[in-house]
Enzyme design. Sequence first.
Site, PDB file in Angstrom:
ATOM      1  N   ARG A 147      -7.276   9.325   6.688  1.00  0.00           N
ATOM      2  CA  ARG A 147      -6.917   9.272   8.101  1.00  0.00           C
ATOM      3  C   ARG A 147      -6.451  10.640   8.596  1.00  0.00           C
ATOM      4  O   ARG A 147      -6.905  11.130   9.645  1.00  0.00           O
ATOM      5  CB  ARG A 147      -5.812   8.238   8.331  1.00  0.00           C
ATOM      6  CG  ARG A 147      -5.427   8.100   9.790  1.00  0.00           C
ATOM      7  CD  ARG A 147      -4.035   7.542   9.946  1.00  0.00           C
ATOM      8  NE  ARG A 147      -3.064   8.422   9.274  1.00  0.00           N
ATOM      9  CZ  ARG A 147      -1.835   8.080   8.945  1.00  0.00           C
ATOM     10  NH1 ARG A 147      -1.402   6.863   9.205  1.00  0.00           N
ATOM     11  NH2 ARG A 147      -1.015   8.936   8.356  1.00  0.00           N
ATOM     12  N   TYR A 161      -6.849  -7.375   7.416  1.00  0.00           N
ATOM     13  CA  TYR A 161      -6.371  -6.018   7.621  1.00  0.00           C
ATOM     14  C   TYR A 161      -7.516  -5.228   8.256  1.00  0.00           C
ATOM     15  O   TYR A 161      -8.584  -5.079   7.638  1.00  0.00           O
ATOM     16  CB  TYR A 161      -5.989  -5.437   6.263  1.00  0.00           C
ATOM     17  CG  TYR A 161      -5.285  -4.110   6.294  1.00  0.00           C
ATOM     18  CD1 TYR A 161      -3.898  -4.044   6.289  1.00  0.00           C
ATOM     19  CD2 TYR A 161      -5.998  -2.927   6.307  1.00  0.00           C
ATOM     20  CE1 TYR A 161      -3.242  -2.827   6.290  1.00  0.00           C
ATOM     21  CE2 TYR A 161      -5.354  -1.700   6.317  1.00  0.00           C
ATOM     22  CZ  TYR A 161      -3.975  -1.658   6.307  1.00  0.00           C
ATOM     23  OH  TYR A 161      -3.320  -0.448   6.303  1.00  0.00           O
ATOM     24  N   LEU A 202      20.514  -4.502  12.091  1.00  0.00           N
ATOM     25  CA  LEU A 202      21.753  -5.204  11.752  1.00  0.00           C
ATOM     26  C   LEU A 202      22.733  -4.438  10.876  1.00  0.00           C
ATOM     27  O   LEU A 202      23.934  -4.701  10.919  1.00  0.00           O
ATOM     28  CB  LEU A 202      21.428  -6.542  11.059  1.00  0.00           C
ATOM     29  CG  LEU A 202      20.600  -7.549  11.856  1.00  0.00           C
ATOM     30  CD1 LEU A 202      20.375  -8.802  11.032  1.00  0.00           C
ATOM     31  CD2 LEU A 202      21.268  -7.893  13.184  1.00  0.00           C
ATOM     32  N   ASP A 261       0.830  -1.216   0.000  1.00  0.00           N
ATOM     33  CA  ASP A 261       0.000   0.000   0.000  1.00  0.00           C
ATOM     34  C   ASP A 261       0.864   1.266   0.000  1.00  0.00           C
ATOM     35  O   ASP A 261       0.451   2.319  -0.463  1.00  0.00           O
ATOM     36  CB  ASP A 261      -0.915   0.021   1.234  1.00  0.00           C
ATOM     37  CG  ASP A 261      -1.984  -1.068   1.162  1.00  0.00           C
ATOM     38  OD1 ASP A 261      -2.004  -1.824   0.167  1.00  0.00           O
ATOM     39  OD2 ASP A 261      -2.799  -1.169   2.098  1.00  0.00           O
TER      40      ASP A 261
END
Lengths: 590, 590
Positions: free
Chosen positions: B442, B505, B299, B231
Amino acid sequence: MTIADSDRDGITPNAALWRHKWGFKDTFFKIQPDRSIVMTGDRYPLSGCKLDKLLPHIEESFGIQLDIHRPKLEVTERAIAPPHKNSDFCNELAQLFPCDRYSFDDEERLVHSHGQTTTEEVYKVLYSQIERLVDLVFYCESEGDAQILIALATKHQVCLVPFGGGTSVSAALKLPHSESRTIVAVNMQRMNQIEWIDRENLRACVQAGMTGTQLETKLNAVGFTCGHEPDSMEFSTLGGWISTNASGMKKNRYGNIEQIVENITTISPSGTLEQLQSLARVSIGIQPQHVLFGSEGNLGLITKAVIKIHALPDVKEYYSVVFPDFDRGLQFLKKLAHSGAVPASVRLVDNAQFRFAQALKPQVFGFSAIVDRLSKFYALKIRRFDPLAMVAATIVLEGFAEEVAFQKAAIRKIANCYQGLIAGSKNGQRGYVLTFAIAYIRDFLSTFHIIGETFETTVPWSQVQQVCQAVKTQLDREHKHYNFPGKPYLSYRVTQLYHTSVCIYFTLGIYTNGVVDPDRKIAAIEHVLRQTIIENGGSVSHHHGIGKIRSQFMNETLSPANIELLRQVKQSIDPHNIFGIKNNIFNDQP
Amino acid sequence: MTIADSDRDGITPNAALWRHKWGFKDTFFKIQPDRSIVMTGDRYPLSGCKLDKLLPHIEESFGIQLDIHRPKLEVTERAIAPPHKNSDFCNELAQLFPCDRYSFDDEERLVHSHGQTTTEEVYKVLYSQIERLVDLVFYCESEGDAQILIALATKHQVCLVPFGGGTSVSAALKLPHSESRTIVAVNMQRMNQIEWIDRENLRACVQAGMTGTQLETKLNAVGFTCGHEPDSMEFSTLGGWISTNASGMKKNRYGNIEQIVENITTISPSGTLEQLQSLARVSIGIQPQHVLFGSEGNLGLITKAVIKIHALPDVKEYYSVVFPDFDRGLQFLKKLAHSGAVPASVRLVDNAQFRFAQALKPQVFGFSAIVDRLSKFYALKIRRFDPLAMVAATIVLEGFAEEVAFQKAAIRKIANCYQGLIAGSKNGQRGYVLTFAIAYIRDFLSTFHIIGETFETTVPWSQVQQVCQAVKTQLDREHKHYNFPGKPYLSYRVTQLYHTSVCIYFTLGIYTNGVVDPDRKIAAIEHVLRQTIIENGGSVSHHHGIGKIRSQFMNETLSPANIELLRQVKQSIDPHNIFGIKNNIFNDQP
């Protein structure tokens, strides 16, 4: 001896198997007085068939004449040194476990001290001597057993070697000369149950000692299949598949082992390695279970795994296509690989293998013979295929009717672009099941001084021809260098298709009559050929693994920091080197 | 500021992006005087459309009335503490690199000190304060840069934080409070080139800072695609995909990231981690590169990867099917998943999301409006679908014409078994591209005190309904417990199909007007819901990863020995904890 004879609920009783070498006792190739050959027993499609073309084909291929009246005889009396017993360990073992859980028996020790497929090892066990044997065999029946055994080994400084089906092709079971501790082979074959089946989510929890045949028999009985079919599937085990990162013939449909397994449980000196849930695709950070694929016995005892299962396919069909030459066959494969219509299995055999398969055709009579002759006539006379150039693709289709129909249509269409000639299902099936006869043929040939070896590699599409040609040229050179009699035999097949690459599987044969140290020389040749493969763009192995015989190539495969990382992983999981089989980068012998 | 404005050969100049929050500056949702809503700009299919049903839908869904005249205002003046400079490090940095390679600029520091997608972080950056900022930003241009920087960081004890697209959904970029060293964000976006394309073997070597859009634009121009479409693909990078173990919408055709990547190069404190050849499927023992997938910045610096590429598909089609309820939609998915005819992408949205998509339909006039009304009439009146129960599957088909035709036939046939109603390509496309509008919605809603959050999980087929129901029930309980106004909003979609499982989801929204500490409370709710998911058989994450916000669940995911193994891997690769971002099991904050 009861331990060897029973395998408790397994499909094949151990007594039916040779165990010191490949396969069933009742199955071998036998020369008849008329020089035809018969495969004995009734286990395989080829069993009982009279093969009248095989011996001439072998003689022609190797440019020799076999002295069939003087087979090389197996060693019968083996000098086996007594076990080196760590007495504290043995005493405590006897206190903690019933006596059917372990054995010091010589034959048991012998069959657990080598693999059944590497030329070097097979030759040694048949004709000379395995240098180092395990000191005892432990038969693991549960995770509890595994935990206690590892604790005991740690306490008393004993070395443990996991043992699955014994079919190793990498000398992974060859014991390190430098090992001075008591060595225990841990036979996992009694852990051969399906613990549960989750029908709704299509997965099963399977103990690691289950063989492919056991697994498929039990799953098939309730309507499922795992679909993992390595060439060794009759004898090799789930635990072995994980530890060698195995590939199956039908991987296009069912996946290779790393795609089949959703969770692994391993009992290691540092505890139980597992995901607490069986997880399909996840993002949980680094997934430690990845280090178990290809761990080759270096880390612990794999005891069980959750695997994907599938409803038995509605349709299963064999299919084959003949091409005028390898190049066109390869172009067909490449187009098919990217078509979105890849069947469960597709393999392309070269001309040598194509002719070998023809030589393995049983004598046929009546209508079948006429059809056979007609097909041959069409290919050779009408289509003018050169019998010394033509090759074949053997195909297995599995799935729903529509799915198989879709794949077949694509295969036909693509085959047409490359002058492919549909050769029908019978040839396809023969090609596929021949796989299971190969090891018997190898052992048959070795009695007449022909030593065979197989080796495989992953190669980018563009390098396939180059790798094959380079191996062929190098083999001719080596054959001359060592002054072997006759001609070297080389054939190859493409056994797996990937988006960017394929797996090529080579079969090599050399006639060694009168040659000193033939096994050592052929091992040296295999090493040189492997180097040739890597120099021409191939990988060190596609599915056989590294074990001992390919460990020297790891410096050409991984960066130094990556190799150091593997050492630290080992150090973390097994700080006292209880699992001291020393495969891969841990091998310290030349 | 030149550093932020250019991104050197990238497709999107940085100046077009907000960077301290999601997306493009020219794209946002704007309320018109007539209470309709318009998405500004022209970047997306929805841009410029007048959405007259959206506001009423939101108010109805949340059981509230929005005070549209009093939006919550972003913090404009941010108190940013001066950087904590390790002066020896900074001096040597200045000697070794030109001054365009690093920045102490406050805005640059801010945008590199958090992710753009976790509610907690977004809320903080918009309305309050990020506690800890990086002290400088380094713009890495080569592997040589990476090596020198790591050596310098090791010498002077400085902490490095890899930064890709900044789209983290796991607070993986949240800086540890306990970190007292100078922190350097290492921005990888200048490493955004395709180094080579191997057309014959369908692979490309791609630098890790390339975004999805950059990659696809450049590959498409020469006839190829990678096909990885998370997405976030407009902004997230290849390096980020590897380090979060990302999943793409079209994974059925192109694979998830671990199937796309054939080799990774990572510069770490212990050296360069890589396979010396790019290898497709191999058996080379343990494959150390597996530890890089999901390594979450712990890492080293991932600098490039060899990935699979594909010829652009002949056909690309959108498709959609409407079902009377979620249960039947789910049965359709399960049947399709095992049909051998799985399309590139298929997603099933629940009724809430179905209605939300309807509310996002622009005003239509004329013929389109009539067709729309007719379809609706057929579904609701003739087929008697309940508008408060019906759901939709949106589908993307890609491939050869025959392949797509075969998949479409299978979809139609299976849909028919579960009362599916083919709803055409326009609805399918709308469903698919809506994905790219979600983050803007959102951020729009948050200006009216609605806080949204997304979270996802892998769930076995049999547990899907149970997990969804449990989350719904638990959310209602939590909403009541915290005494939030209005109703909680929950919707879910199944976004990925696997053999044994699916990815679910979830989208969550809560109206928080007048509530104290809303972000903290919603973070607490998300935590409880995650616990609920795990208790009902879901995984901790399917593709978002662990980062900081899910680290507490790792003890429920891996065995203690597995966790210890991860610590040893970290210790081996980065003994001085140069990469001190402390994600996953290394997180030491609650």
